[in-house]
Design a protein around this motif. Structure first.
Motif, short mmCIF file in Angstrom:
data_model
loop_
_atom_site.label_atom_id
_atom_site.label_comp_id
_atom_site.label_asym_id
_atom_site.label_seq_id
_atom_site.Cartn_x
_atom_site.Cartn_y
_atom_site.Cartn_z
N ALA A 56 -28.97 -50.82 -0.43
CA ALA A 56 -29.71 -49.74 -1.07
C ALA A 56 -29.51 -49.86 -2.58
O ALA A 56 -28.37 -49.96 -3.05
CB ALA A 56 -29.24 -48.38 -0.58
N PHE A 57 -30.61 -49.87 -3.30
CA PHE A 57 -30.57 -50.00 -4.76
C PHE A 57 -31.05 -48.70 -5.38
O PHE A 57 -32.05 -48.12 -4.95
CB PHE A 57 -31.47 -51.15 -5.21
CG PHE A 57 -31.45 -51.38 -6.70
CD1 PHE A 57 -30.50 -52.21 -7.28
CD2 PHE A 57 -32.38 -50.76 -7.53
CE1 PHE A 57 -30.48 -52.43 -8.66
CE2 PHE A 57 -32.37 -50.97 -8.90
CZ PHE A 57 -31.41 -51.81 -9.48
N ALA A 58 -30.34 -48.24 -6.39
CA ALA A 58 -30.75 -47.03 -7.12
C ALA A 58 -30.34 -47.17 -8.58
O ALA A 58 -29.20 -47.54 -8.87
CB ALA A 58 -30.10 -45.80 -6.51
N LEU A 138 -25.18 -49.42 6.30
CA LEU A 138 -25.52 -48.25 5.50
C LEU A 138 -26.37 -47.31 6.32
O LEU A 138 -27.13 -47.72 7.19
CB LEU A 138 -26.30 -48.66 4.25
CG LEU A 138 -25.64 -49.64 3.28
CD1 LEU A 138 -26.52 -49.84 2.05
CD2 LEU A 138 -24.25 -49.18 2.86
N VAL A 139 -26.24 -46.01 6.04
CA VAL A 139 -27.07 -45.00 6.69
C VAL A 139 -27.69 -44.10 5.63
O VAL A 139 -27.13 -43.91 4.55
CB VAL A 139 -26.27 -44.14 7.69
CG1 VAL A 139 -25.76 -44.98 8.85
CG2 VAL A 139 -25.11 -43.42 7.00
N GLY A 140 -28.86 -43.57 5.95
CA GLY A 140 -29.51 -42.58 5.10
C GLY A 140 -29.40 -41.22 5.76
O GLY A 140 -29.60 -41.10 6.98
N VAL A 141 -29.05 -40.21 4.99
CA VAL A 141 -28.92 -38.85 5.54
C VAL A 141 -30.31 -38.33 5.89
O VAL A 141 -31.23 -38.37 5.07
CB VAL A 141 -28.23 -37.91 4.53
CG1 VAL A 141 -28.16 -36.49 5.07
CG2 VAL A 141 -26.83 -38.43 4.20
N THR A 142 -30.46 -37.85 7.13
CA THR A 142 -31.75 -37.35 7.61
C THR A 142 -31.78 -35.82 7.70
O THR A 142 -32.86 -35.23 7.77
CB THR A 142 -32.08 -37.94 8.99
OG1 THR A 142 -31.00 -37.69 9.88
CG2 THR A 142 -32.31 -39.45 8.88
N GLY A 163 -31.70 -38.06 2.20
CA GLY A 163 -32.03 -39.17 1.31
C GLY A 163 -30.83 -39.88 0.72
O GLY A 163 -30.95 -41.01 0.25
N ASP A 164 -29.65 -39.22 0.74
CA ASP A 164 -28.45 -39.88 0.24
C ASP A 164 -28.13 -41.08 1.13
O ASP A 164 -28.29 -41.03 2.35
CB ASP A 164 -27.25 -38.92 0.25
CG ASP A 164 -27.29 -37.92 -0.90
OD1 ASP A 164 -28.03 -38.17 -1.87
OD2 ASP A 164 -26.58 -36.90 -0.82
N VAL A 165 -27.64 -42.15 0.52
CA VAL A 165 -27.25 -43.35 1.27
C VAL A 165 -25.74 -43.45 1.28
O VAL A 165 -25.08 -43.30 0.24
CB VAL A 165 -27.86 -44.62 0.65
CG1 VAL A 165 -27.37 -45.86 1.37
CG2 VAL A 165 -29.39 -44.55 0.71
N LEU A 166 -25.19 -43.71 2.46
CA LEU A 166 -23.74 -43.75 2.64
C LEU A 166 -23.32 -45.08 3.25
O LEU A 166 -24.04 -45.64 4.09
CB LEU A 166 -23.29 -42.62 3.56
CG LEU A 166 -23.82 -41.21 3.23
CD1 LEU A 166 -23.48 -40.24 4.35
CD2 LEU A 166 -23.25 -40.72 1.90
N GLY A 167 -22.16 -45.57 2.86
CA GLY A 167 -21.62 -46.79 3.43
C GLY A 167 -20.68 -46.44 4.57
O GLY A 167 -19.73 -45.68 4.39
N VAL A 168 -20.95 -46.98 5.76
CA VAL A 168 -20.15 -46.66 6.94
C VAL A 168 -18.93 -47.58 7.02
O VAL A 168 -19.07 -48.81 7.02
CB VAL A 168 -20.99 -46.78 8.23
CG1 VAL A 168 -20.12 -46.52 9.46
CG2 VAL A 168 -22.16 -45.81 8.19
#
Length: 202
Positions: A56-58, A138-142, A163-168
């Protein structure tokens, strides 16, 4: 005449040896560069044990996109963007020494990225490692928002939003141990409900 030929042959052999040595050093340096999970400036990168890659790039708020793919070797992953309805762009992520190079031909056409990504993104934009991580995917918060607990049993006061991206990092029953990366690059670890997030994948 024979002496001159012998001298030239010796010089060529010496030059060849130097070139071979240089090539060996370069190959050794490349061989030592293995694609690893972590935060590379604005790029979060995760790798599972089966060769799958997610990212994920931001940057600067307006330019954000997700990528997913597979390792082609220890140093290169073939990826494509997975931004909802936007046309997918195929590219690759290549390992460097303390960095990765992200190549996405046409990446400037991604929503919000025209004035953020340099033209270099087409051939390869080098991004330095800023945080080592052990992200498996990675997961995106739904969910609209979900608690980010300090431990599996913690009630949780902090939260992350849709929309937040988290590293599992790990999984436990119906919970995910994750890292949240702030806009400034700070990393906060916690636990969220697995049902409130979805894995980034093709």
């Amino acid at each position: 005449m024979k002496k001159k030929l012998y001298a030239m042959t010796g010089a060529l052999r010496s030059a060849g040896a130097v070139l071979a040595l240089a090539a060996g050093v370069a190959t050794g340096a490349q061989a030592g560069s293995v694609l690893r999970p972590g935060l590379y400036e604005g790029l979060m990168l995760a790798l599972d044990g089966g060769g799958n890659v997610s990212g994920a790039f931001a940057q600067q708020g307006s330019c954000s996109f997700r990528i997913a793919g597979r390792l082609g070797s220890q140093t290169v992953a073939e990826v494509r963007t997975v931004n909802g309805s936007a046309p997918a762009i195929e590219g690759r992520v290549t390992a460097g020494t303390g960095s990765v190079t992200l190549a996405l031909p046409g990446g400037q056409q991604l929503p919000g990225c025209g004035n953020v990504l340099p033209p270099l993104i087409d051939k390869g934009l080098e991004l330095d490692l800023t945080h080592k991580a052990a992200w498996r995917h990675l997961v995106g918060v739904t969910a609209d928002k979900t608690a980010l607990r300090k431990s599996p049993t913690d009630a949780g006061r902090a939260y992350v939003v849709r929309g937040d991206v988290l590293g599992v990092v790990s999984e436990k029953e119906e919970l995910l141990e994750v890292d949240f990366v702030s806009a400034r690059g700070g990393v906060v670890r916690g636990w969220i409900a697995a049902k409130d997030a979805k894995a980034i994948k093709p």
